[in-house]
Design an enzyme around this catalytic site. Structure first.
Site, mmCIF file in Angstrom:
data_model
loop_
_atom_site.group_PDB
_atom_site.id
_atom_site.type_symbol
_atom_site.label_atom_id
_atom_site.label_comp_id
_atom_site.label_asym_id
_atom_site.label_seq_id
_atom_site.Cartn_x
_atom_site.Cartn_y
_atom_site.Cartn_z
ATOM 1 N N GLY A 12 11.836 -11.803 5.293
ATOM 2 C CA GLY A 12 12.441 -10.767 6.131
ATOM 3 C C GLY A 12 13.099 -11.246 7.174
ATOM 4 O O GLY A 12 13.134 -10.468 8.423
ATOM 5 N N VAL A 63 9.780 -10.489 -1.952
ATOM 6 C CA VAL A 63 8.668 -11.691 -1.624
ATOM 7 C C VAL A 63 7.281 -11.098 -2.322
ATOM 8 O O VAL A 63 6.308 -11.888 -2.156
ATOM 9 C CB VAL A 63 8.450 -11.965 -0.254
ATOM 10 N N ASN A 89 6.778 -13.239 7.480
ATOM 11 C CA ASN A 89 7.156 -12.151 8.462
ATOM 12 C C ASN A 89 7.604 -10.554 7.612
ATOM 13 O O ASN A 89 7.403 -9.679 8.382
ATOM 14 C CB ASN A 89 8.486 -12.590 9.416
ATOM 15 N N SER A 141 -0.579 -8.114 13.158
ATOM 16 C CA SER A 141 -0.346 -6.972 13.893
ATOM 17 C C SER A 141 -1.476 -6.356 14.831
ATOM 18 O O SER A 141 -2.598 -6.869 14.343
ATOM 19 C CB SER A 141 0.007 -5.587 13.123
ATOM 20 N N TYR A 154 -1.305 -0.369 5.876
ATOM 21 C CA TYR A 154 -0.617 -1.433 6.908
ATOM 22 C C TYR A 154 -1.783 -2.046 7.718
ATOM 23 O O TYR A 154 -1.885 -3.480 7.708
ATOM 24 C CB TYR A 154 0.242 -0.614 8.017
ATOM 25 N N ALA A 156 -4.996 -2.652 7.029
ATOM 26 C CA ALA A 156 -5.649 -3.241 5.926
ATOM 27 C C ALA A 156 -5.050 -4.440 5.681
ATOM 28 O O ALA A 156 -5.529 -5.669 5.495
ATOM 29 C CB ALA A 156 -6.147 -2.536 4.748
ATOM 30 N N LYS A 158 -2.678 -6.092 7.513
ATOM 31 C CA LYS A 158 -2.414 -7.098 8.366
ATOM 32 C C LYS A 158 -3.882 -7.657 8.666
ATOM 33 O O LYS A 158 -3.833 -8.727 9.205
ATOM 34 C CB LYS A 158 -1.952 -6.268 9.717
ATOM 35 N N ILE A 187 6.765 -3.584 19.591
ATOM 36 C CA ILE A 187 7.721 -4.545 19.735
ATOM 37 C C ILE A 187 9.201 -3.431 19.253
ATOM 38 O O ILE A 187 9.067 -2.780 18.295
ATOM 39 C CB ILE A 187 7.958 -5.833 18.751
HETATM 40 P P1 NAI Z 1 12.011 -4.586 10.276
HETATM 41 O O1 NAI Z 1 12.025 -3.422 9.137
HETATM 42 O O2 NAI Z 1 13.020 -4.711 11.181
HETATM 43 O O3 NAI Z 1 12.442 -5.971 9.401
HETATM 44 C C1 NAI Z 1 11.779 -6.369 8.241
HETATM 45 C C2 NAI Z 1 12.483 -7.164 7.227
HETATM 46 O O4 NAI Z 1 11.623 -7.383 6.118
HETATM 47 C C3 NAI Z 1 13.671 -6.419 6.742
HETATM 48 O O5 NAI Z 1 14.886 -7.103 6.898
HETATM 49 C C4 NAI Z 1 13.314 -5.841 5.305
HETATM 50 O O6 NAI Z 1 14.599 -5.869 4.467
HETATM 51 C C5 NAI Z 1 12.595 -7.341 4.918
HETATM 52 N N1 NAI Z 1 11.725 -6.780 3.781
HETATM 53 C C6 NAI Z 1 11.093 -5.767 3.574
HETATM 54 N N2 NAI Z 1 10.463 -5.831 2.199
HETATM 55 C C7 NAI Z 1 10.811 -7.283 1.711
HETATM 56 C C8 NAI Z 1 10.462 -7.560 0.625
HETATM 57 N N3 NAI Z 1 9.870 -7.041 -0.287
HETATM 58 N N4 NAI Z 1 11.153 -8.949 0.324
HETATM 59 C C9 NAI Z 1 11.711 -9.616 1.280
HETATM 60 N N5 NAI Z 1 11.873 -8.854 2.511
HETATM 61 C C10 NAI Z 1 11.504 -7.694 2.757
HETATM 62 O O7 NAI Z 1 10.661 -4.899 10.654
HETATM 63 P P2 NAI Z 1 10.140 -5.721 12.175
HETATM 64 O O8 NAI Z 1 9.775 -4.773 12.967
HETATM 65 O O9 NAI Z 1 11.042 -6.893 12.475
HETATM 66 O O10 NAI Z 1 8.781 -6.440 11.521
HETATM 67 C C11 NAI Z 1 8.425 -7.753 11.147
HETATM 68 C C12 NAI Z 1 7.211 -8.203 11.031
HETATM 69 O O11 NAI Z 1 6.453 -7.826 12.059
HETATM 70 C C13 NAI Z 1 6.552 -7.208 10.133
HETATM 71 O O12 NAI Z 1 5.462 -7.866 9.041
HETATM 72 C C14 NAI Z 1 5.889 -6.007 10.785
HETATM 73 O O13 NAI Z 1 4.744 -5.631 10.205
HETATM 74 C C15 NAI Z 1 5.411 -7.223 11.984
HETATM 75 N N6 NAI Z 1 5.112 -6.092 13.093
HETATM 76 C C16 NAI Z 1 5.994 -5.540 13.826
HETATM 77 C C17 NAI Z 1 5.615 -4.907 15.041
HETATM 78 C C18 NAI Z 1 6.782 -3.904 15.758
HETATM 79 O O14 NAI Z 1 6.289 -3.344 16.708
HETATM 80 N N7 NAI Z 1 7.928 -3.986 15.187
HETATM 81 C C19 NAI Z 1 4.316 -4.845 15.507
HETATM 82 C C20 NAI Z 1 3.429 -5.542 14.603
HETATM 83 C C21 NAI Z 1 3.835 -6.253 13.485
#
Ligand code: NAI
Length: 246
Positions: A12, A63, A89, A141, A154, A156, A158, A187
């Site tokens: 990601g 992934v 990630n 998270s 989600y 569960a 995390k 974030i």
């Molecule tokens: P985002 O949606 O901006 O980025 C996630 C990336 O993962 C995207 O580029 C997407 O294309 C990629 N992705 C999704 N499914 C995929 C797959 N099957 N195979 C490969 N790539 C895939 O999300 P963000 O906010 O940057 O989040 C990143 C991580 O941080 C996630 O795991 C999210 O759950 C976690 N997180 C985010 C928070 C927030 O406030 N933004 C808070 C807590 C955790």
């Protein structure tokens, strides 16, 4: 903290927190594999990293699919020569209340957020065990600890990532491999921008540091856990949430 010559896989990695993690490692000399479903954005991110003077490749990969993951690791080994650091990630949300949640929504989130970490860690561990060195960092998270209405799948996924983190930490400590997690709070990324303003204002009231986190705040914790300086830390979670949950 210097990662010159080390190879990092960030799932990601094309945008958001993953992209900030890629940049933080690249600025410190690491070569990066940007792994993502979104091909074009991953290519763009990898190009930007190259401008920082490191090697970087983008790999289109789902992934949550074992065949994709195996192929992705083969490509990384072939093009970058191995794997030292894996950052799990990639993550998605499919929010709705429990009784409204479809089985497909449950499965999709568990597969992308949790199964992917199992599949990627398994491939990485084979390589890291041979080298007797490795770092795995899982992005969990705050909701793993607090729960959150509308996020049964989600939260569960995390929370389960933390069990995976601790088990890998115990199984592979003797091979010089550490496994830790980072639990971000709120974030500012595409994932959270979609929330209505009134909800964001309410959330801000519960954050002692009175600001939302940036992707760089999360990246800083990840880089630390991957560093030599963090060599005696394994099976732990670092909270990056401005004090929202203690
Ligand atoms: P985002 O949606 O901006 O980025 C996630 C990336 O993962 C995207 O580029 C997407 O294309 C990629 N992705 C999704 N499914 C995929 C797959 N099957 N195979 C490969 N790539 C895939 O999300 P963000 O906010 O940057 O989040 C990143 C991580 O941080 C996630 O795991 C999210 O759950 C976690 N997180 C985010 C928070 C927030 O406030 N933004 C808070 C807590 C955790």
């Amino acid at each position: 903290m210097d990662f010159k010559g080390q190879v990092v896989i960030v799932t990601g990695g094309a945008r958001g927190i993953g992209k900030a993690i890629c940049e933080a490692f690249a600025k410190r000399g690491a070569n990066i594999a940007v792994v993502d479903l979104m091909d074009e954005e991953a290519v763009k991110t990898a190009d930007e990293l190259k401008a920082l003077g490191v090697e970087s490749i983008s790999i289109k990969c789902d992934v949550s699919k074992s065949e994709d993951v195996k192929e992705m690791f083969n490509t990384v080994v072939e093009k970058l020569g191995g794997v030292d650091i894996l950052v799990n990630n990639a993550g998605i949300t499919r929010d709705t209340l429990v009784l409204r949640m479809k089985e497909e929504e449950w499965d999709a989130v568990i597969d992308v957020n949790l199964k992917s970490a199992f599949l990627c860690s398994k491939e990485a561990l084979k390589l890291m065990a041979k080298k007797r060195f490795g770092r795995i960092i899982n992005i969990s998270s705050i909701v793993a600890f607090t729960g959150n209405p509308g996020q049964v799948n989600y939260s569960a996924s995390k929370a389960a990532l933390l069990g995976l983190t601790k088990t890998i930490a115990k199984e592979y400590a003797s091979r010089g491999i550490t496994c830790n997690a980072v639990a971000p709070g709120f974030i500012t990324t595409a994932m959270t921008e979609a929330l209505p303003d009134n909800i964001k204002e309410e959330m801000l009231k519960n954050i002692p540091l009175r600001r939302f986190g940036s992707p760089e705040d999360v990246a800083n914790a990840v880089v630390f856990l991957a560093s030599t300086e963090a060599g005696y830390i394994t099976g732990q979670v670092i909270h990056v949430n401005g004090g929202m949950y203690m």
